[in-house]
Design a protein around this motif. Structure first.
Motif, PDB file in Angstrom:
ATOM      1  N   ARG A 269       0.830  -1.203   0.000  1.00  0.00           N
ATOM      2  CA  ARG A 269       0.000   0.000   0.000  1.00  0.00           C
ATOM      3  C   ARG A 269       0.869   1.260   0.000  1.00  0.00           C
ATOM      4  N   ASP A 270       1.940   1.258   0.802  1.00  0.00           N
ATOM      5  CA  ASP A 270       2.846   2.409   0.843  1.00  0.00           C
ATOM      6  C   ASP A 270       3.464   2.669  -0.527  1.00  0.00           C
ATOM      7  N   THR A 271       3.850   1.596  -1.213  1.00  0.00           N
ATOM      8  CA  THR A 271       4.434   1.743  -2.548  1.00  0.00           C
ATOM      9  C   THR A 271       3.426   2.319  -3.525  1.00  0.00           C
ATOM     10  N   LEU A 272       2.196   1.818  -3.486  1.00  0.00           N
ATOM     11  CA  LEU A 272       1.157   2.319  -4.388  1.00  0.00           C
ATOM     12  C   LEU A 272       0.828   3.785  -4.101  1.00  0.00           C
ATOM     13  N   GLU A 273       0.808   4.152  -2.825  1.00  0.00           N
ATOM     14  CA  GLU A 273       0.541   5.546  -2.473  1.00  0.00           C
ATOM     15  C   GLU A 273       1.632   6.461  -3.013  1.00  0.00           C
ATOM     16  N   ALA A 274       2.884   5.990  -2.967  1.00  0.00           N
ATOM     17  CA  ALA A 274       3.994   6.789  -3.491  1.00  0.00           C
ATOM     18  C   ALA A 274       3.907   6.937  -5.011  1.00  0.00           C
ATOM     19  N   LEU A 275       3.261   5.971  -5.672  1.00  0.00           N
ATOM     20  CA  LEU A 275       3.153   5.989  -7.139  1.00  0.00           C
ATOM     21  C   LEU A 275       1.805   6.508  -7.625  1.00  0.00           C
ATOM     22  N   CYS A 276       0.958   6.914  -6.706  1.00  0.00           N
ATOM     23  CA  CYS A 276      -0.436   7.252  -7.036  1.00  0.00           C
ATOM     24  C   CYS A 276      -0.543   8.311  -8.125  1.00  0.00           C
ATOM     25  N   GLN A 277       0.345   9.311  -8.096  1.00  0.00           N
ATOM     26  CA  GLN A 277       0.264  10.400  -9.067  1.00  0.00           C
ATOM     27  C   GLN A 277       1.363  10.310 -10.129  1.00  0.00           C
ATOM     28  N   GLU A 278       1.862   9.117 -10.356  1.00  0.00           N
ATOM     29  CA  GLU A 278       2.893   8.910 -11.383  1.00  0.00           C
ATOM     30  C   GLU A 278       2.321   9.225 -12.771  1.00  0.00           C
ATOM     31  N   PRO A 279       2.963  10.145 -13.531  1.00  0.00           N
ATOM     32  CA  PRO A 279       2.415  10.539 -14.831  1.00  0.00           C
ATOM     33  C   PRO A 279       2.777   9.597 -15.971  1.00  0.00           C
ATOM     34  N   ARG A 280       3.485   8.515 -15.671  1.00  0.00           N
ATOM     35  CA  ARG A 280       3.846   7.540 -16.698  1.00  0.00           C
ATOM     36  C   ARG A 280       3.045   6.245 -16.500  1.00  0.00           C
ATOM     37  N   THR A 281       2.907   5.464 -17.553  1.00  0.00           N
ATOM     38  CA  THR A 281       2.318   4.141 -17.423  1.00  0.00           C
ATOM     39  C   THR A 281       3.192   3.299 -16.498  1.00  0.00           C
ATOM     40  N   LEU A 282       2.574   2.614 -15.556  1.00  0.00           N
ATOM     41  CA  LEU A 282       3.297   1.767 -14.610  1.00  0.00           C
ATOM     42  C   LEU A 282       3.190   0.305 -15.035  1.00  0.00           C
ATOM     43  N   ILE A 283       4.295  -0.426 -14.941  1.00  0.00           N
ATOM     44  CA  ILE A 283       4.309  -1.842 -15.298  1.00  0.00           C
ATOM     45  C   ILE A 283       4.801  -2.649 -14.103  1.00  0.00           C
ATOM     46  N   PHE A 284       4.013  -3.646 -13.715  1.00  0.00           N
ATOM     47  CA  PHE A 284       4.367  -4.530 -12.603  1.00  0.00           C
ATOM     48  C   PHE A 284       4.350  -5.977 -13.077  1.00  0.00           C
ATOM     49  N   TYR A 285       5.168  -6.813 -12.448  1.00  0.00           N
ATOM     50  CA  TYR A 285       5.008  -8.254 -12.556  1.00  0.00           C
ATOM     51  C   TYR A 285       4.206  -8.708 -11.338  1.00  0.00           C
ATOM     52  N   GLU A 286       3.389  -9.733 -11.508  1.00  0.00           N
ATOM     53  CA  GLU A 286       2.579 -10.195 -10.383  1.00  0.00           C
ATOM     54  C   GLU A 286       2.411 -11.711 -10.448  1.00  0.00           C
ATOM     55  N   SER A 287       2.203 -12.300  -9.283  1.00  0.00           N
ATOM     56  CA  SER A 287       2.032 -13.754  -9.198  1.00  0.00           C
ATOM     57  C   SER A 287       0.555 -14.089  -9.045  1.00  0.00           C
ATOM     58  N   PRO A 288       0.139 -15.293  -9.459  1.00  0.00           N
ATOM     59  CA  PRO A 288      -1.272 -15.686  -9.362  1.00  0.00           C
ATOM     60  C   PRO A 288      -1.833 -15.590  -7.948  1.00  0.00           C
ATOM     61  N   ARG A 289      -1.041 -15.950  -6.948  1.00  0.00           N
ATOM     62  CA  ARG A 289      -1.581 -15.977  -5.582  1.00  0.00           C
ATOM     63  C   ARG A 289      -1.709 -14.592  -4.954  1.00  0.00           C
ATOM     64  N   ARG A 290      -1.111 -13.582  -5.578  1.00  0.00           N
ATOM     65  CA  ARG A 290      -1.186 -12.239  -4.994  1.00  0.00           C
ATOM     66  C   ARG A 290      -1.958 -11.234  -5.841  1.00  0.00           C
ATOM     67  N   VAL A 291      -2.352 -11.629  -7.046  1.00  0.00           N
ATOM     68  CA  VAL A 291      -2.909 -10.644  -7.967  1.00  0.00           C
ATOM     69  C   VAL A 291      -4.215 -10.035  -7.456  1.00  0.00           C
ATOM     70  N   LEU A 292      -5.091 -10.833  -6.822  1.00  0.00           N
ATOM     71  CA  LEU A 292      -6.360 -10.291  -6.332  1.00  0.00           C
ATOM     72  C   LEU A 292      -6.121  -9.257  -5.226  1.00  0.00           C
ATOM     73  N   ASP A 293      -5.233  -9.572  -4.296  1.00  0.00           N
ATOM     74  CA  ASP A 293      -4.905  -8.620  -3.235  1.00  0.00           C
ATOM     75  C   ASP A 293      -4.326  -7.344  -3.815  1.00  0.00           C
ATOM     76  N   THR A 294      -3.449  -7.472  -4.811  1.00  0.00           N
ATOM     77  CA  THR A 294      -2.834  -6.293  -5.433  1.00  0.00           C
ATOM     78  C   THR A 294      -3.880  -5.397  -6.066  1.00  0.00           C
ATOM     79  N   ILE A 295      -4.822  -5.973  -6.803  1.00  0.00           N
ATOM     80  CA  ILE A 295      -5.822  -5.140  -7.476  1.00  0.00           C
ATOM     81  C   ILE A 295      -6.805  -4.555  -6.457  1.00  0.00           C
ATOM     82  N   GLU A 296      -7.097  -5.282  -5.398  1.00  0.00           N
ATOM     83  CA  GLU A 296      -7.914  -4.708  -4.317  1.00  0.00           C
ATOM     84  C   GLU A 296      -7.236  -3.468  -3.735  1.00  0.00           C
ATOM     85  N   GLN A 297      -5.929  -3.551  -3.532  1.00  0.00           N
ATOM     86  CA  GLN A 297      -5.176  -2.401  -3.023  1.00  0.00           C
ATOM     87  C   GLN A 297      -5.180  -1.261  -4.035  1.00  0.00           C
TER      88      GLN A 297
END
Length: 279
Positions: free
Chosen positions: A146-174
């Motif tokens: 959550r802290d990382t996402l808050e720091a990137l909240c106003q990033e003016p560039r497209t953001l690219i992340f890698y994600e794993s199947p077991r964490r993807v739902l939690d990540t998108i909820e955040q």
């Protein structure tokens, strides 16, 4: 083709074996040693192409130690190749410490172009691609994520992340909570494979779409976030922070006027915001 004495950075397919380049095959055949993230995994790839070059495991836990022995190989006149389990080495994969030590020792590092999940996904996402930021994997723990996402909240560039199947739902909820339910996202999974899927939707809709079918959360994933777009009347976070700090020493009216000059925004808007915030 003859190879120079060097460390070769060799991308390997992220799914479809047909994506390996002819140059990559030639290098892997001719070097004296291939450093692999996982020798068992890479052994299947090398066997498929009939490559019998000797391999060595090089991963996060032994990279610094193994670098010295690989540099000795270079000193003896032998070339070395570095591959990861899939895609381009060093992109969220081991290799950084090895490359740094090889360069510091005065030997050449030669990169080969080839597959990379991040750029493969981006070019089909329909998001701005002139400027983008690759962030690798988000932290596994919820607060750090959550802290990382808050720091990137106003990033003016497209953001690219890698994600794993077991964490993807939690990540998108955040992302729904921090970036907002309407922030456009694109999920690319199983790229170049039989079940390749590239699906874009506002964050909350993408979350629902994933929850409807557990098969949609399987496989290797690239998650992309559209750039932040401020409302026309929105005040920059930096200007608000400056105003708030100045208010600790100055009246709001004066603080707003100074912050407006510093950040080239309207002082009346800062003043009104300060009144509402109780500064």
């Amino acid at each position: 083709m003859s190879t120079d004495v060097a460390l070769y950075i060799v991308p390997t397919p992220i799914g479809n074996l047909g994506d390996i380049t002819q140059r990559a095959l030639e290098v892997l055949e001719q070097v004296a040693l291939i450093a692999c993230e996982d020798t068992r995994h890479s052994g299947k790839l090398l066997s498929h192409f009939g490559i019998n070059t000797r391999t060595m495991a090089l991963h996060d836990h032994n990279e610094r130690q193994r670098a010295a022995s690989l540099i000795q190989k270079l000193a003896a006149g032998d070339s070395v190749a570095l591959i990861s389990d899939a895609g381009t080495p060093l992109i969220s994969d081991p290799g950084y410490h090895l490359v740094t030590q090889v360069r510091e020792a005065g030997y050449k590092v030669i990169p080969l172009p080839g597959p990379c999940a991040a750029t493969t996904a981006l070019c089909a996402a329909g998001l701005p691609s002139d400027r983008f930021a690759f962030e690798g994997f988000l932290p596994a723990k919820s607060k750090a994520k959550r802290d990382t996402l808050e720091a990137l909240c106003q990033e003016p560039r497209t953001l690219i992340f890698y994600e794993s199947p077991r964490r993807v739902l939690d990540t998108i909820e955040q992302m729904v909570a921090v970036l907002g339910p309407d922030r456009p996202l694109v999920l690319a999974r199983e790229l170049t494979k039989s079940f390749e899927t590239i699906h874009g939707a506002p964050a909350e809709e993408l979350l629902t779409w994933l929850q409807q079918d557990e098969n949609r959360t399987r496989g290797e994933m690239v998650l992309m976030v559209a750039p932040f777009k401020a409302a026309e009347d929105a005040l920059p976070a930096e200007a608000l922070r400056t105003t708030e700090l100045l208010c600790q020493e100055l009246p709001l009216k004066k603080a707003a006027a100074l912050a407006a000059q510093i950040h080239n925004v309207k002082k009346n808007a800062l003043y009104k915001h300060g009144l509402a915030a109780g500064w």
